[in-house]
Design an enzyme around this catalytic site. Structure first.
Site, PDB file in Angstrom:
ATOM      1  N   SER A 124       0.804  -1.225   0.000  1.00  0.00           N
ATOM      2  CA  SER A 124       0.000   0.000   0.000  1.00  0.00           C
ATOM      3  C   SER A 124       0.834   1.271   0.000  1.00  0.00           C
ATOM      4  O   SER A 124       0.411   2.276  -0.581  1.00  0.00           O
ATOM      5  CB  SER A 124      -1.005   0.008   1.150  1.00  0.00           C
ATOM      6  OG  SER A 124      -0.400  -0.363   2.345  1.00  0.00           O
ATOM      7  N   HIS A 175       1.009   5.010   4.239  1.00  0.00           N
ATOM      8  CA  HIS A 175       0.078   5.501   3.220  1.00  0.00           C
ATOM      9  C   HIS A 175       0.350   6.976   2.908  1.00  0.00           C
ATOM     10  O   HIS A 175       0.517   7.348   1.741  1.00  0.00           O
ATOM     11  CB  HIS A 175      -1.362   5.354   3.688  1.00  0.00           C
ATOM     12  CG  HIS A 175      -1.812   3.931   3.784  1.00  0.00           C
ATOM     13  ND1 HIS A 175      -3.100   3.587   4.161  1.00  0.00           N
ATOM     14  CD2 HIS A 175      -1.170   2.756   3.560  1.00  0.00           C
ATOM     15  CE1 HIS A 175      -3.212   2.261   4.155  1.00  0.00           C
ATOM     16  NE2 HIS A 175      -2.060   1.743   3.807  1.00  0.00           N
TER      17      HIS A 175
END
Length: 196
Positions: A124, A175
Site C-alpha cells: 500500500s 500511506h
C-alpha cells in the site's frame, strides 16, 4: 493481451505480489505474525538493532490475508496501468519502488518516535506512491488523464486515507508517506514520455 504488453511493469508487479502471497500461504499462514516476519515483514527492532534494512523492501511484496492483497492489487492495476502508459515503464517502476520504500521509511520513523513497534507489510505504501504520482500527472495535464479527472483521483485518495484512519491495524504513516513521496517523485522523474 495488447494492454498487458503496454503495461508490462504493472502486470509483472501484480503477478509478483500474487506469487509471493501464494508462497507465503503454502509455507504457513499470511496472517501469522511470526511467519510474516520470517518472510521479511517490517518489525522496527529488527531493522534498528539487527540492521535488517532489507525489510523495508521485502515487506512491500507481503500481504496479511487475501483481502489485503486484492485491495492493493486492484488499485495498482487501475492506476498503475494508466500511469505506466504515460510516463513509461522505467519511470513507473522507479516511482513504485521508491514511493514504497520512502513510505516504509516514514512509517519506521513514526513508529520509533512513538516507541510503538508493530509488524507491518503490504504494497500500500507503493500503491499510494502511484496514487500521489497520478495526482501530479493529472494536475499537470490540466485536470484529466484518459478517463480519470482530478476530482475522481482526489476522491479516491481521500477515501483510501479515510478508510485507513477509520480502521485498526493500518499503517497510515506508510500511506501518507507513499502518497506525498509519489507526488514529489513524479514532479522530479515522472515527466511523460509522450504528449498527454
Amino acid at each position: 493481451m495488447e494492454e498487458v504488453r503496454k503495461e508490462p511493469v504493472t502486470a509483472a508487479l501484480v503477478v509478483i505480489n500474487i506469487a509471493v502471497f501464494l508462497l507465503v500461504e503454502f509455507t504457513g499462514f499470511s496472517q501469522d505474525i511470526e511467519h510474516m516476519i520470517k518472510w521479511g515483514a517490517v518489525y522496527p527492532p529488527l531493522i534498528t538493532e539487527k540492521g535488517e534494512i532489507y525489510r523495508l523492501f521485502t515487506s512491500m511484496f507481503l500481504h496479511f490475508g487475501i483481502e489485503h492483497l486484492l485491495n492493493n492489487m486492484l488499485v495498482l492495476f487501475v492506476l498503475g496501468s494508466r500511469l505506466e502508459r504515460v510516463i513509461g515503464k522505467w519511470r513507473f517502476l522507479f516511482i513504485y519502488l521508491a514511493g514504497g520504500l520512502l513510505g516504509n521509511i516514514i512509517s519506521l520513523i513514526a513508529d520509533l518516535s512513538k516507541n510503538s513497534y508493530a509488524v507491518s507489510a503490504g504494497a500500500s505504501g507503493a500503491v499510494f506512491g502511484v496514487m500521489g504520482a497520478m495526482i501530479f500527472v493529472v494536475l499537470r495535464n490540466k485536470g484529466h488523464l484518459e478517463d480519470l479527472s482530478i476530482k475522481q483521483i482526489l476522491i479516491m485518495a481521500v477515501f483510501s486515507l479515510y478508510f485507513g484512519f477509520a480502521s485498526t491495524g493500518v499503517d497510515n504513516a506508510a500511506h501518507l508517506g507513499g502518497l506525498i513521496s509519489g507526488f514529489i517523485l513524479a514532479a522530479i522523474a515522472g515527466q511523460p514520455r509522450r504528449r498527454i
